[in-house]
Design a protein around this motif. Structure first.
Motif, PDB file in Angstrom:
ATOM      1  N   ARG A  30       0.899  -1.247  -0.136  1.00 28.60           N
ATOM      2  CA  ARG A  30      -0.098   0.076   0.037  1.00 28.60           C
ATOM      3  C   ARG A  30       0.803   1.275  -0.038  1.00 28.60           C
ATOM      4  O   ARG A  30       1.940   1.334   0.621  1.00 28.60           O
ATOM      5  CB  ARG A  30      -1.062  -0.084   1.277  1.00 28.60           C
ATOM      6  CG  ARG A  30      -2.054  -0.940   1.208  1.00 28.60           C
ATOM      7  CD  ARG A  30      -3.101  -0.572   0.091  1.00 28.60           C
ATOM      8  NE  ARG A  30      -4.143  -1.570  -0.195  1.00 28.60           N
ATOM      9  CZ  ARG A  30      -5.191  -1.664   0.328  1.00 28.60           C
ATOM     10  NH1 ARG A  30      -5.381  -1.239   1.678  1.00 28.60           N
ATOM     11  NH2 ARG A  30      -5.936  -2.631   0.053  1.00 28.60           N
ATOM     12  N   SER A  34      -1.924   6.718   0.858  1.00 25.63           N
ATOM     13  CA  SER A  34      -3.434   6.272   0.544  1.00 25.63           C
ATOM     14  C   SER A  34      -4.424   6.362   1.568  1.00 25.63           C
ATOM     15  O   SER A  34      -4.106   6.410   2.601  1.00 25.63           O
ATOM     16  CB  SER A  34      -3.099   4.626   0.061  1.00 25.63           C
ATOM     17  OG  SER A  34      -3.108   3.625   1.240  1.00 25.63           O
ATOM     18  N   HIS A  39      -9.118   2.625  -2.483  1.00 24.68           N
ATOM     19  CA  HIS A  39      -8.971   1.391  -2.614  1.00 24.68           C
ATOM     20  C   HIS A  39     -10.445   0.871  -2.810  1.00 24.68           C
ATOM     21  O   HIS A  39     -10.765  -0.310  -2.826  1.00 24.68           O
ATOM     22  CB  HIS A  39      -8.371   0.774  -1.452  1.00 24.68           C
ATOM     23  CG  HIS A  39      -7.019   1.081  -0.809  1.00 24.68           C
ATOM     24  ND1 HIS A  39      -6.110   1.002  -1.694  1.00 24.68           N
ATOM     25  CD2 HIS A  39      -6.754   1.572   0.105  1.00 24.68           C
ATOM     26  CE1 HIS A  39      -5.081   1.331  -1.184  1.00 24.68           C
ATOM     27  NE2 HIS A  39      -5.318   1.851  -0.080  1.00 24.68           N
ATOM     28  N   GLY A  66      -9.349  -6.014   1.380  1.00 19.83           N
ATOM     29  CA  GLY A  66      -8.651  -4.852   1.404  1.00 19.83           C
ATOM     30  C   GLY A  66      -9.266  -3.791   0.761  1.00 19.83           C
ATOM     31  O   GLY A  66      -8.732  -2.682   0.211  1.00 19.83           O
ATOM     32  N   CYS A  67     -10.708  -3.881   0.273  1.00 22.48           N
ATOM     33  CA  CYS A  67     -11.046  -2.612  -0.414  1.00 22.48           C
ATOM     34  C   CYS A  67     -11.393  -1.414   0.545  1.00 22.48           C
ATOM     35  O   CYS A  67     -11.427  -1.871   1.799  1.00 22.48           O
ATOM     36  CB  CYS A  67     -12.359  -3.188  -1.232  1.00 22.48           C
ATOM     37  SG  CYS A  67     -13.919  -3.792  -0.186  1.00 22.48           S
ATOM     38  N   GLY A  68     -11.527  -0.220   0.175  1.00 28.44           N
ATOM     39  CA  GLY A  68     -11.775   0.881   0.971  1.00 28.44           C
ATOM     40  C   GLY A  68     -13.030   1.074   1.524  1.00 28.44           C
ATOM     41  O   GLY A  68     -13.100   1.306   2.839  1.00 28.44           O
ATOM     42  N   SER A 242     -13.746  -7.446  -4.095  1.00 29.84           N
ATOM     43  CA  SER A 242     -13.038  -6.511  -3.490  1.00 29.84           C
ATOM     44  C   SER A 242     -11.776  -6.403  -4.290  1.00 29.84           C
ATOM     45  O   SER A 242     -11.298  -4.766  -4.523  1.00 29.84           O
ATOM     46  CB  SER A 242     -12.522  -7.155  -2.170  1.00 29.84           C
ATOM     47  OG  SER A 242     -11.816  -6.187  -1.228  1.00 29.84           O
ATOM     48  N   GLN A 246      -9.908  -2.496  -6.132  1.00 32.07           N
ATOM     49  CA  GLN A 246      -8.894  -2.066  -5.683  1.00 32.07           C
ATOM     50  C   GLN A 246      -7.958  -1.594  -6.893  1.00 32.07           C
ATOM     51  O   GLN A 246      -6.744  -1.323  -6.859  1.00 32.07           O
ATOM     52  CB  GLN A 246      -7.924  -3.084  -4.796  1.00 32.07           C
ATOM     53  CG  GLN A 246      -8.881  -3.283  -3.582  1.00 32.07           C
ATOM     54  CD  GLN A 246      -8.217  -4.210  -2.715  1.00 32.07           C
ATOM     55  OE1 GLN A 246      -7.048  -4.231  -2.377  1.00 32.07           O
ATOM     56  NE2 GLN A 246      -9.117  -5.239  -2.234  1.00 32.07           N
TER      57      GLN A 246
END
Length: 298
Positions: A30, A34, A39, A66-68, A242, A246
């Motif tokens: 990352r 960020s 993401h 890991g997505c925002g 996800s 990203q």
């Protein structure tokens, strides 16, 4: 070390080398500057009355992959609960309200969705809009698609990437044949689906096949019988969705997502959790642990 996460050094090294070679975008660290908007935002739609858990499993897997941001759109007239006590980071809406949002990076539809009139109407409206962002269809979304040629035509005309993630029975409905016919020639079935719908196809099962719209096939070899449990497919939908938001290329999101899902199960079994009694809810944490080890050696 978390419970069950106890691979041998040789296993972990093998997984790292394979992922870094085959799915390098999954292994990028990352950026220091960020933020959650970096993401992506995933919308997951499904979860009719009595099936809310399917959507929650997918949402948890998406967030831990890991997505925002994650939105869950329940196919119900009102929210089944105001907040997820174990995952308050996930945002909740009805499917109707979620359809009005304009900040969605990709949409994954079908987990526990049901095939009633409300689900059919919602899916019809979605498929009629050709300029929507990347779209993943799973489970009941595929069952609805199978019986409506007009929707199939809309899907074929979409701009942007489409992914279908059928198990053999869903693939048989889409191709109007028997499940036995699908299993007799899985590569041909996956290629036929990909060509018909101009979509990436994840034909689930032992040695899941991932097929590009042009017909190129990849076979997955991770995973074990512990994945044969309720909710496992919902977790896979969350993981792939996800990765898509990203900014990971679709090929790596699909192929790498299937591999990560299966390897998470292998990680759990290596530590003595399963395959008998392995639950879908355990996969998301294992996938998170593993993905972080793909990026940074520990």
């Amino acid at each position: 070390m978390p419970p069950y996460y106890n691979p041998t050094p040789e296993q972990l090294n093998h997984w790292q080398r394979h992922a870094r070679s085959a799915f390098p975008a999954l292994c990028r660290p990352r950026a220091a500057n960020s933020h959650k908007g970096s993401h992506g935002t995933l919308a997951l739609v499904g979860g009719c009355v009595g099936m809310s858990g399917a959507l929650v499993l997918a949402g948890s897997a998406a967030l831990k992959s890991g997505c925002g941001k994650v939105w869950l759109g329940f196919m119900q007239t009102a929210l089944p609960l105001p907040v997820l006590p174990q995952q308050p980071e996930i945002m909740l809406a009805t499917a109707t309200d979620l359809a009005q949002r304009t900040d969605i990076t990709a949409c994954a539809v079908g987990c526990g969705m049901g095939t009633g009139a409300a689900a059919a109407a919602w899916l019809a409206a979605l498929l009629a809009q050709a300029d929507k962002p990347p779209l993943l269809l799973d489970a009941d979304a595929l069952n609805l698609l199978a019986v409506n040629p007009v929707w199939q035509h809309h899907l074929q005309q979409r701009h942007g990437d489409t992914l279908l993630t059928p198990h053999p029975a869903e693939a048989a409905r889409l191709l109007q044949c028997s499940t036995q016919a699908i299993e007799a020639n899985r590569p041909a079935a996956a290629q036929q689906l990909a060509a018909r719908f101009r979509a990436w196809v994840v034909l689930k099962g032992r040695h899941t096949l991932i097929t590009s719209p042009s017909g190129q096939i990849s076979q997955n070899h991770s995973g074990n019988p512990g994945l044969a449990t309720a909710g496992s497919g919902d977790v896979l939908t969350g993981i792939i969705g996800s990765l898509l938001v990203q900014g990971i290329p679709t090929a790596q999101a699909a192929i790498g997502g299937v591999w990560l899902h299966g390897t998470a199960a292998d990680l759990l079994v290596a530590g003595g959790c399963g395959p008998i009694g392995l639950t879908a809810g355990e996969l998301a944490d294992a996938a998170r642990w593993l993905r972080n080890r793909l990026v940074v050696d520990t």
